[in-house]
Design a protein around this motif. Structure first.
Motif, PDB file in Angstrom:
ATOM      1  N   GLY A   1      -2.632  11.050  -5.428  1.00  0.00           N
ATOM      2  CA  GLY A   1      -3.234  10.787  -4.123  1.00  0.00           C
ATOM      3  C   GLY A   1      -4.635  10.202  -4.225  1.00  0.00           C
ATOM      4  N   PHE A   2      -5.298  10.450  -5.340  1.00  0.00           N
ATOM      5  CA  PHE A   2      -6.664   9.964  -5.531  1.00  0.00           C
ATOM      6  C   PHE A   2      -6.705   8.571  -6.167  1.00  0.00           C
ATOM      7  N   VAL A   3      -5.578   8.133  -6.750  1.00  0.00           N
ATOM      8  CA  VAL A   3      -5.578   6.873  -7.508  1.00  0.00           C
ATOM      9  C   VAL A   3      -5.924   5.672  -6.629  1.00  0.00           C
ATOM     10  N   SER A   4      -5.335   5.602  -5.439  1.00  0.00           N
ATOM     11  CA  SER A   4      -5.585   4.446  -4.568  1.00  0.00           C
ATOM     12  C   SER A   4      -7.066   4.308  -4.242  1.00  0.00           C
ATOM     13  N   THR A   5      -7.699   5.426  -3.858  1.00  0.00           N
ATOM     14  CA  THR A   5      -9.122   5.392  -3.546  1.00  0.00           C
ATOM     15  C   THR A   5      -9.937   4.975  -4.757  1.00  0.00           C
ATOM     16  N   LEU A   6      -9.576   5.498  -5.910  1.00  0.00           N
ATOM     17  CA  LEU A   6     -10.286   5.175  -7.145  1.00  0.00           C
ATOM     18  C   LEU A   6     -10.171   3.691  -7.461  1.00  0.00           C
ATOM     19  N   VAL A   7      -8.951   3.154  -7.397  1.00  0.00           N
ATOM     20  CA  VAL A   7      -8.729   1.735  -7.706  1.00  0.00           C
ATOM     21  C   VAL A   7      -9.417   0.848  -6.677  1.00  0.00           C
ATOM     22  N   ASN A   8      -9.371   1.228  -5.397  1.00  0.00           N
ATOM     23  CA  ASN A   8     -10.075   0.468  -4.355  1.00  0.00           C
ATOM     24  C   ASN A   8     -11.554   0.368  -4.657  1.00  0.00           C
ATOM     25  N   THR A   9     -12.138   1.467  -5.139  1.00  0.00           N
ATOM     26  CA  THR A   9     -13.560   1.483  -5.465  1.00  0.00           C
ATOM     27  C   THR A   9     -13.885   0.517  -6.586  1.00  0.00           C
ATOM     28  N   PHE A  10     -12.958   0.360  -7.514  1.00  0.00           N
ATOM     29  CA  PHE A  10     -13.141  -0.584  -8.604  1.00  0.00           C
ATOM     30  C   PHE A  10     -12.773  -2.017  -8.196  1.00  0.00           C
ATOM     31  N   GLY A  11     -12.417  -2.231  -6.913  1.00  0.00           N
ATOM     32  CA  GLY A  11     -12.118  -3.558  -6.406  1.00  0.00           C
ATOM     33  C   GLY A  11     -10.659  -3.952  -6.482  1.00  0.00           C
ATOM     34  N   GLY A  12      -9.775  -3.004  -6.745  1.00  0.00           N
ATOM     35  CA  GLY A  12      -8.360  -3.319  -6.901  1.00  0.00           C
ATOM     36  C   GLY A  12      -7.511  -2.869  -5.736  1.00  0.00           C
ATOM     37  N   GLN A  13      -6.225  -3.175  -5.800  1.00  0.00           N
ATOM     38  CA  GLN A  13      -5.257  -2.770  -4.792  1.00  0.00           C
ATOM     39  C   GLN A  13      -3.867  -2.778  -5.429  1.00  0.00           C
ATOM     40  N   TRP A  14      -2.908  -2.188  -4.738  1.00  0.00           N
ATOM     41  CA  TRP A  14      -1.542  -2.137  -5.275  1.00  0.00           C
ATOM     42  C   TRP A  14      -0.859  -3.505  -5.200  1.00  0.00           C
ATOM     43  N   PHE A  15      -1.037  -4.208  -4.066  1.00  0.00           N
ATOM     44  CA  PHE A  15      -0.384  -5.501  -3.834  1.00  0.00           C
ATOM     45  C   PHE A  15      -1.396  -6.496  -3.280  1.00  0.00           C
TER      46      PHE A  15
END
Length: 252
Positions: free
Chosen positions: A203-217
């Motif tokens: 559940g925390f991965v999306s927020t973490l990746v968003n902070t690093f400038g990323g996204q799933w799609f």
């Protein structure tokens, strides 16, 4: 005694047939002349409060009996998803997240909520309200909203000479945690979710990746998990790997 606003909201949810209401099972089952509603929920503190308030609801509505099925989060997601997708009809009301709500609503697995006039829908935080809606209709109501944030002890940071800026970075957080890390005196630098599961560490991965400038799609729905920003997952994994805790309480 005056009932706290939080308690009033929970009672209102019960009156409106709370949270998410299943389309194929919303009539409930009959037991001893009563309509029995089976509620599937997660085993956290808010649901304990909810079960306590259900006695008030049953006293006010003597023709309705509430049956609670309380499950650990990973088990709850597995059982409810299987039941709803197969139209098994085990549950009438259930607690789900903002991920499932719009998807299940589009598939007609949920019934839109008909809330009492006293319930102020516009009082809900807009992103949460929109996340629980489909085509402008609300299909679930929240007990709480979750977000990722940093809590730190001012006394420990002050002793270590750490000043936290308005927008700290994850590398900074790791550096600060290392400075205050003192397991010999029962102080651990950081606490992160390590238990495997969508509602747990993932559940925390999306927020973490968003902070690093990323996204799933990307905007064309092409997966982007091979982009540089996903190094965030490796950062977190290495952080947990450095944890002094045993493997039984963490995942990598």
């Amino acid at each position: 005694m005056r009932m706290p606003r939080f308690a009033k909201i929970l009672v209102a949810f019960l009156v409106g047939i709370m949270l998410a209401q299943l389309l194929h099972a919303c009539a409930g089952s009959q037991a001893a002349g009563k309509t029995r509603l089976t509620i599937a929920t997660v085993n956290n503190g808010d649901m304990v409060v909810m079960q306590g308030l259900s006695r008030n609801f049953e006293q006010t509505n003597p023709n309705i009996q509430l049956r609670w099925v309380v499950l650990e989060e990973n088990v709850l997601r597995q059982r409810t998803t299987t039941d709803v997708a197969s139209q098994g009809g085990q549950f009438d009301v259930l607690t789900i997240g903002s991920y499932e709500t719009p998807i299940w609503a589009r598939r007609d697995w949920l019934k839109p909520l008909d809330l009492p006039a006293s319930y102020d829908v516009n009082d809900l935080i807009k992103p949460i309200r929109e996340g629980l809606s489909n085509n402008g209709k609300l299909y679930a109501v929240p007990f709480y909203g979750e977000s990722s944030m940093l809590y730190y002890r001012k006394d420990l940071f002050g002793k270590a000479g750490i000043t936290v800026p308005e927008q700290p970075t994850y590398p900074q957080i790791r550096e600060w945690a290392s400075k205050v890390h003192d397991p010999a005196h029962g102080v651990y630098g950081v606490c992160l979710r390590g238990k495997p599961g969508w509602g747990e560490n993932i559940g925390f991965v999306s927020t973490l990746v968003n902070t690093f400038g990323g996204q799933w799609f990307d905007m064309k729905w092409q997966p982007t998990i091979n982009t540089l920003a996903w190094k965030a997952v490796g950062w977190r994994s290495s952080y947990i790997g450095d944890s002094p805790r045993t493997p039984a309480t963490r995942s990598q």
